[in-house]
Design a protein around this motif. Structure first.
Motif, mmCIF file in Angstrom:
data_model
loop_
_atom_site.group_PDB
_atom_site.id
_atom_site.type_symbol
_atom_site.label_atom_id
_atom_site.label_comp_id
_atom_site.label_asym_id
_atom_site.label_seq_id
_atom_site.Cartn_x
_atom_site.Cartn_y
_atom_site.Cartn_z
ATOM 1 N N ARG A 75 67.484 -11.225 46.709
ATOM 2 C CA ARG A 75 66.276 -12.013 46.987
ATOM 3 C C ARG A 75 65.858 -11.825 48.445
ATOM 4 N NH1 ARG A 75 61.626 -12.798 45.338
ATOM 5 N NH2 ARG A 75 60.592 -14.484 46.435
ATOM 6 N N ALA A 130 61.145 -22.739 50.888
ATOM 7 C CA ALA A 130 60.623 -22.023 49.722
ATOM 8 C C ALA A 130 59.469 -22.800 49.090
ATOM 9 C CB ALA A 130 61.732 -21.785 48.706
ATOM 10 N N ASP A 131 59.621 -24.124 49.003
ATOM 11 C CA ASP A 131 58.548 -24.950 48.427
ATOM 12 C C ASP A 131 57.269 -24.860 49.254
ATOM 13 O OD1 ASP A 131 60.071 -25.781 46.264
ATOM 14 O OD2 ASP A 131 60.686 -27.668 47.210
ATOM 15 N N ASN A 134 55.368 -21.777 48.576
ATOM 16 C CA ASN A 134 55.039 -21.537 47.169
ATOM 17 C C ASN A 134 55.856 -20.358 46.625
ATOM 18 O OD1 ASN A 134 53.686 -22.390 44.872
ATOM 19 N ND2 ASN A 134 51.958 -21.004 45.209
ATOM 20 N N ASP A 135 57.109 -20.283 47.063
ATOM 21 C CA ASP A 135 58.021 -19.201 46.686
ATOM 22 C C ASP A 135 58.906 -19.678 45.534
ATOM 23 O OD1 ASP A 135 59.889 -17.179 46.474
ATOM 24 O OD2 ASP A 135 60.550 -17.263 48.563
ATOM 25 N N GLN A 136 58.339 -19.640 44.327
ATOM 26 C CA GLN A 136 59.051 -20.133 43.157
ATOM 27 C C GLN A 136 60.331 -19.361 42.842
ATOM 28 O OE1 GLN A 136 55.740 -19.469 43.132
ATOM 29 N NE2 GLN A 136 54.691 -21.370 42.585
ATOM 30 N N PRO A 137 60.363 -18.025 42.982
ATOM 31 C CA PRO A 137 61.620 -17.336 42.683
ATOM 32 C C PRO A 137 62.786 -17.807 43.567
ATOM 33 C CG PRO A 137 59.823 -15.762 42.694
ATOM 34 C CD PRO A 137 59.271 -17.067 43.213
ATOM 35 N N THR A 138 62.522 -17.997 44.862
ATOM 36 C CA THR A 138 63.583 -18.480 45.745
ATOM 37 C C THR A 138 63.942 -19.919 45.412
ATOM 38 O OG1 THR A 138 62.951 -16.966 47.515
ATOM 39 C CG2 THR A 138 64.244 -18.895 48.150
ATOM 40 N N ALA A 139 62.941 -20.765 45.183
ATOM 41 C CA ALA A 139 63.207 -22.166 44.847
ATOM 42 C C ALA A 139 64.024 -22.252 43.556
ATOM 43 C CB ALA A 139 61.904 -22.946 44.723
ATOM 44 N N ASP A 140 63.692 -21.423 42.580
ATOM 45 C CA ASP A 140 64.429 -21.428 41.309
ATOM 46 C C ASP A 140 65.875 -20.989 41.526
ATOM 47 O OD1 ASP A 140 64.635 -21.562 38.358
ATOM 48 O OD2 ASP A 140 64.814 -19.376 38.518
ATOM 49 N N THR A 143 67.715 -23.778 43.312
ATOM 50 C CA THR A 143 67.936 -24.922 42.426
ATOM 51 C C THR A 143 69.118 -24.652 41.499
ATOM 52 O OG1 THR A 143 65.615 -25.555 42.518
ATOM 53 C CG2 THR A 143 66.891 -26.409 40.665
#
Length: 162
Positions: A75, A130-131, A134-140, A143
């Motif tokens: 990532r 990440a939030d 708006n970096d959803q792949p990193t946030a996911d 999480t």
């Protein structure tokens, strides 16, 4: 033969934000690597009446951590940055202290609880970055890692209860 230059990264996240996220992921990678090495070392060196249980549990945990390292590093690369590596680099980035000597079995468990909680705290500090981007792949990714570290800390902590 002409030189081919890669185009600049244009994934909708400005470079400054990608750099901050990659730096944070580097700390998660360092914490995860140090925790992996500690868990693997404890697997090798655990003794006592709980040997078999802890030996197998530590193996499951270090295997899970080992598999996570590649995902985290990739990532960082996808964000256009170099994934940190090397013992002294990880030592400087990690919030998890090195273990000196070989602790008793339950002291190992306690150290691993503290290690998983430390990784969880590091992850929480990076999720907000990440939030914001708006970096959803990193946030996911973070999480999922957070769930694993919190669950593992709980499971280990339960071994310390009387």
């Amino acid at each position: 033969m002409p030189t081919v230059t890669a185009p600049p990264i244009d994934i909708g996240i400005p470079e400054a934000q990608r750099a901050r996220i990659a730096e944070g992921l580097g700390r998660v990678l360092a914490d995860s690597t140090v925790l992996y090495a500690k868990t693997h070392g404890f697997h090798w060196n655990v003794t006592g009446p709980m040997f078999n249980t802890l030996h197998l549990m530590f193996m499951e945990q270090y295997t899970e951590l080992w598999n996570a390292l590649d995902v985290i590093a990739e990532r960082i690369r996808a964000l256009g940055h170099v994934a940190p590596f090397g013992g002294s680099t990880y030592s400087g980035l990690s919030s998890i202290p090195e273990t000196h000597g070989v602790p008793a079995a339950l002291a190992m468990v306690r150290e691993l609880v503290e290690g998983h909680e430390a990784v969880a705290r590091t992850i929480r500090s990076v999720i907000s970055l990440a939030d914001e981007a708006n970096d959803q792949p990193t946030a996911d990714l973070l999480t999922q890692r957070l769930q694993i570290h919190e669950k593992t800390a709980w499971m280990l902590r339960s071994l310390l209860e009387e």
